[in-house]
Scaffold this motif. Sequence first.
Motif, PDB file in Angstrom:
ATOM      1  N   ASP A 158      34.755  43.702  45.270  1.00 52.32           N
ATOM      2  CA  ASP A 158      35.147  44.974  45.445  1.00 52.32           C
ATOM      3  C   ASP A 158      34.379  45.869  46.440  1.00 52.32           C
ATOM      4  O   ASP A 158      35.037  46.599  46.841  1.00 52.32           O
ATOM      5  N   GLU A 159      33.290  45.487  46.871  1.00 59.29           N
ATOM      6  CA  GLU A 159      32.626  46.255  47.675  1.00 59.29           C
ATOM      7  C   GLU A 159      33.240  45.830  49.041  1.00 59.29           C
ATOM      8  O   GLU A 159      33.541  46.969  49.759  1.00 59.29           O
ATOM      9  N   VAL A 160      33.637  44.827  49.296  1.00 60.18           N
ATOM     10  CA  VAL A 160      34.270  44.640  50.468  1.00 60.18           C
ATOM     11  C   VAL A 160      35.980  45.173  50.570  1.00 60.18           C
ATOM     12  O   VAL A 160      36.395  45.709  51.413  1.00 60.18           O
ATOM     13  N   ALA A 161      36.597  44.945  49.520  1.00 66.02           N
ATOM     14  CA  ALA A 161      37.884  45.524  49.422  1.00 66.02           C
ATOM     15  C   ALA A 161      37.928  47.204  49.363  1.00 66.02           C
ATOM     16  O   ALA A 161      38.943  47.752  49.906  1.00 66.02           O
ATOM     17  N   ARG A 162      36.883  47.715  48.688  1.00 71.24           N
ATOM     18  CA  ARG A 162      36.631  49.068  48.910  1.00 71.24           C
ATOM     19  C   ARG A 162      36.569  49.614  50.322  1.00 71.24           C
ATOM     20  O   ARG A 162      37.440  50.580  50.862  1.00 71.24           O
ATOM     21  N   ALA A 163      35.745  48.871  51.109  1.00 70.46           N
ATOM     22  CA  ALA A 163      35.496  49.242  52.490  1.00 70.46           C
ATOM     23  C   ALA A 163      36.837  49.129  53.094  1.00 70.46           C
ATOM     24  O   ALA A 163      36.927  49.934  54.003  1.00 70.46           O
ATOM     25  N   ILE A 164      37.613  48.083  53.053  1.00 65.61           N
ATOM     26  CA  ILE A 164      38.665  47.875  54.022  1.00 65.61           C
ATOM     27  C   ILE A 164      39.713  48.978  53.520  1.00 65.61           C
ATOM     28  O   ILE A 164      40.514  49.442  54.245  1.00 65.61           O
ATOM     29  N   THR A 165      39.796  49.130  51.833  1.00 69.89           N
ATOM     30  CA  THR A 165      40.801  50.038  51.684  1.00 69.89           C
ATOM     31  C   THR A 165      40.455  51.550  52.210  1.00 69.89           C
ATOM     32  O   THR A 165      41.177  52.395  52.600  1.00 69.89           O
ATOM     33  N   LEU A 166      39.307  51.879  52.241  1.00 73.93           N
ATOM     34  CA  LEU A 166      38.948  53.251  52.667  1.00 73.93           C
ATOM     35  C   LEU A 166      39.031  53.360  54.260  1.00 73.93           C
ATOM     36  O   LEU A 166      39.698  54.411  54.712  1.00 73.93           O
ATOM     37  N   HIS A 175      41.755  55.115  45.149  1.00 77.44           N
ATOM     38  CA  HIS A 175      41.669  55.602  43.737  1.00 77.44           C
ATOM     39  C   HIS A 175      42.823  54.998  43.057  1.00 77.44           C
ATOM     40  O   HIS A 175      42.634  54.921  42.003  1.00 77.44           O
ATOM     41  N   LEU A 176      43.696  54.614  43.702  1.00 83.40           N
ATOM     42  CA  LEU A 176      45.050  53.774  42.973  1.00 83.40           C
ATOM     43  C   LEU A 176      44.465  52.396  42.882  1.00 83.40           C
ATOM     44  O   LEU A 176      44.887  51.964  41.914  1.00 83.40           O
ATOM     45  N   ARG A 177      43.779  51.891  43.847  1.00 76.15           N
ATOM     46  CA  ARG A 177      43.271  50.638  43.642  1.00 76.15           C
ATOM     47  C   ARG A 177      42.115  50.379  42.665  1.00 76.15           C
ATOM     48  O   ARG A 177      42.189  49.331  41.923  1.00 76.15           O
ATOM     49  N   SER A 178      41.279  51.196  42.222  1.00 80.75           N
ATOM     50  CA  SER A 178      40.107  51.070  41.287  1.00 80.75           C
ATOM     51  C   SER A 178      39.874  52.215  40.899  1.00 80.75           C
ATOM     52  O   SER A 178      39.208  53.187  41.566  1.00 80.75           O
TER      53      SER A 178
END
Length: 782
Positions: A158-166, A175-178
Amino acid sequence: MGPDSRLSYTLEGLYDRGRILVDRHGVAHIYAGSEYDLFFAQGFNAARDRLWQLDLWRRRGLGLLSEALGPGYVEQDRAARLFLYRGDMDEEWSAYGPGTRETLSRFVAGINAYVEMTRLQPDLLPVEFETLGYLPANWSAEDVVRIRSNGLYRNLEDEVARAITLREFGTSVEHLRSVLEPDVEITVPDGLILEDISDEVLTLYRLATGPVEFSDGRARLGDEGSNNWVLAPARTTTGRPVLANDPHRDQAVPSLRYAVHLSAPGLDVIGAGEPALPGVSIGHNGRIAFGLTVFPVDQEDLYVYETRFKAPEEYRYNDGWEAMRTVSEEIPVRGGSPAEVELKYTRHGPVIHQDAERNRAYAVRASWLETGAAPYLASLRYMRAGSWDEFVAALRSWRTPGENLVYADTAGNIGWKPAGLVPRRPNWDGLLPVPGDGRYEWDGFMDPEMLPSELNPSRGWISTANQMNLPEGYPAEERKISFEWHPNFRHRRISEVLDSSKISGVEDSLRLQSDYLSIPARRIVSSMGGLRSEDHDLQRALGLLRGWDCVLQDNSAAAALFEVWYRLYLRRAILSAVLQEQDTGRALAMLTSDSFESDAEVGDARAVLDLIEHPDGRLGPDPERARDEVMLSSLAEAVEHLRRTLGPHPEAWRWGELHQAYFQHPLSSGPRDDEPPAGLDTGPFPRGGSGDTIGNTGYSTTNFLQTGGASWRMVVDVGEWDNSVAMNSPGQSGDPQSQHYADLALPWARDEAFPLLYGRKKIEEQTQAEILLNPPEQSSAN
């Protein structure tokens, strides 16, 4: 009832005689004259039932797959070796407390005794060894503690997914993803360049922590949740506590869990653990009962380094450059020369990726690589406890993975204590990768006493279901255990039932473990009040849902309609309406990366449900109208989908025709040069529920096949132990030729249970097979 069969083995390494009584459900009750012999017998018995599973577990964890399976597994072997424990072994053994090394030594000696027996009697080998053309190997005690990649961890993905999404879409899509609990403002750590983060950096990490695949396909979804609860005597009609637990993991054959009863002077414990580990982690010992669910401690961080130009094995740290530590190893390869590999480490941990063009390197720091952090091994301590104080004291040595431990005893006490090694991050929250240049360092670990606990609450019950369960007033933003929790759907439903009436005991708890009421369904159906359509078929579908009790029974037409609508169409349609100014296709693809729901199609369900119940400006100038239009149009798509798959008549639709369980052996997962033996797979079985129901039957939206759920179900009548029940699936044995390979699959699919017998008299009445274990000088049967 006498045993249907009796076997006798003479085994080097035994001190005295022992017995294994196998009941008619395949549960082995092991009796020995000492713990020295008991754990030897447990290892021998585990190998008797699960030899190929054990051998594959060891090879995957140690990076020895290529030795048996050939060069196609060298990269997975290299990945696994990166994450082996490589610290001081004397410190490692001392971290677990007295006796652990001896226990493991005896356990693996028992495994090795059975392995040696197969050398002399090849017909004892499970069919997988013949199919793949290799033989099992011997174990050492160090193998078990050096392998660390078999636990449940948070939160590198999730660290990686969050960085890419941001980077790609900003905070609105993130905020929709997690959904984060408690809600915190997402702050990009100073010095982190989001452009440095790509999904590619996780390739080796996923290989190291993932399963062994025997086909090209790796698209297997899993579920890492669980339910447990304990009821105080005042909440049961029997006046005794009840403890229930059903840990959720990938649906697999052989099963992840193995039930066993271990009895010797000073120890009499029964329940389930993992077959590659000694002891029992979920069960009871005649004085206390215990169970666990995931407590999602954030135990991982991704560090990003600037590497030195033309010297990529040096990385910037503080004001200078540090050299990576390099370990060179040879991986034995079947049919070829050994593969030479280099494993690189920074001061934080194993290097999982390097980018020469950007002069970047990426490493993982993880609690589970610390000394004394072999997953689940601390259960050897708490399974011996006789009181709440002893139980809590034993949990001080529990390090990974994070777990909610629940407790009940014969004195009528019930309790909850989470356990896990929590890093102290003084200047960041763990939600994103951080630079590895010295600005972001762990300041040791939180004292276990700082984790919350509960003993004998006035409400008379305790439950955990991976929800955010930090008590009111707990300084969550200061202590930063985690901000990523499962939705509270299962816990909310458990709470409703436990609050509603006095529980009669085992029967009601067993029924609750298979409760299929969907909280998301109830919330969405309650939001349909304004929906109307002139289309006859659509209005009929609305009526079907409005008249429904929101229970996902396998024979329910409304359940089939709702799940197809909700999973395949409604959530995607709602999010598409929100993302209309974004690159919708790419944004939706990012939202599928939510790692906390096995059957999520897009986005965090909590965010989607909030938009449905409380439409806002993200849906446009008239959000309620927009919401209603999206719900109607997506429902029409779902109706058409069901017409194509289940026929034109809604009254004939059945959720269980779509949603089924199928136990697929790893060797049946894809085309092979040689066809796998027949009889490896079991099923299909119609299933109710979903990943949101207490009876968790999480599924893949590509085919609705169940992918995760209860790997073990248990309800303990504390004090009247023989009233306890359990269920494994698809069977106790991993040997396809055994009668206990799949004999529990159908009763499991029907949500039934078998008696978890504890008293010797009851066990002997239900004994199906008796195995006598003799030391060399006592080889005659008695």
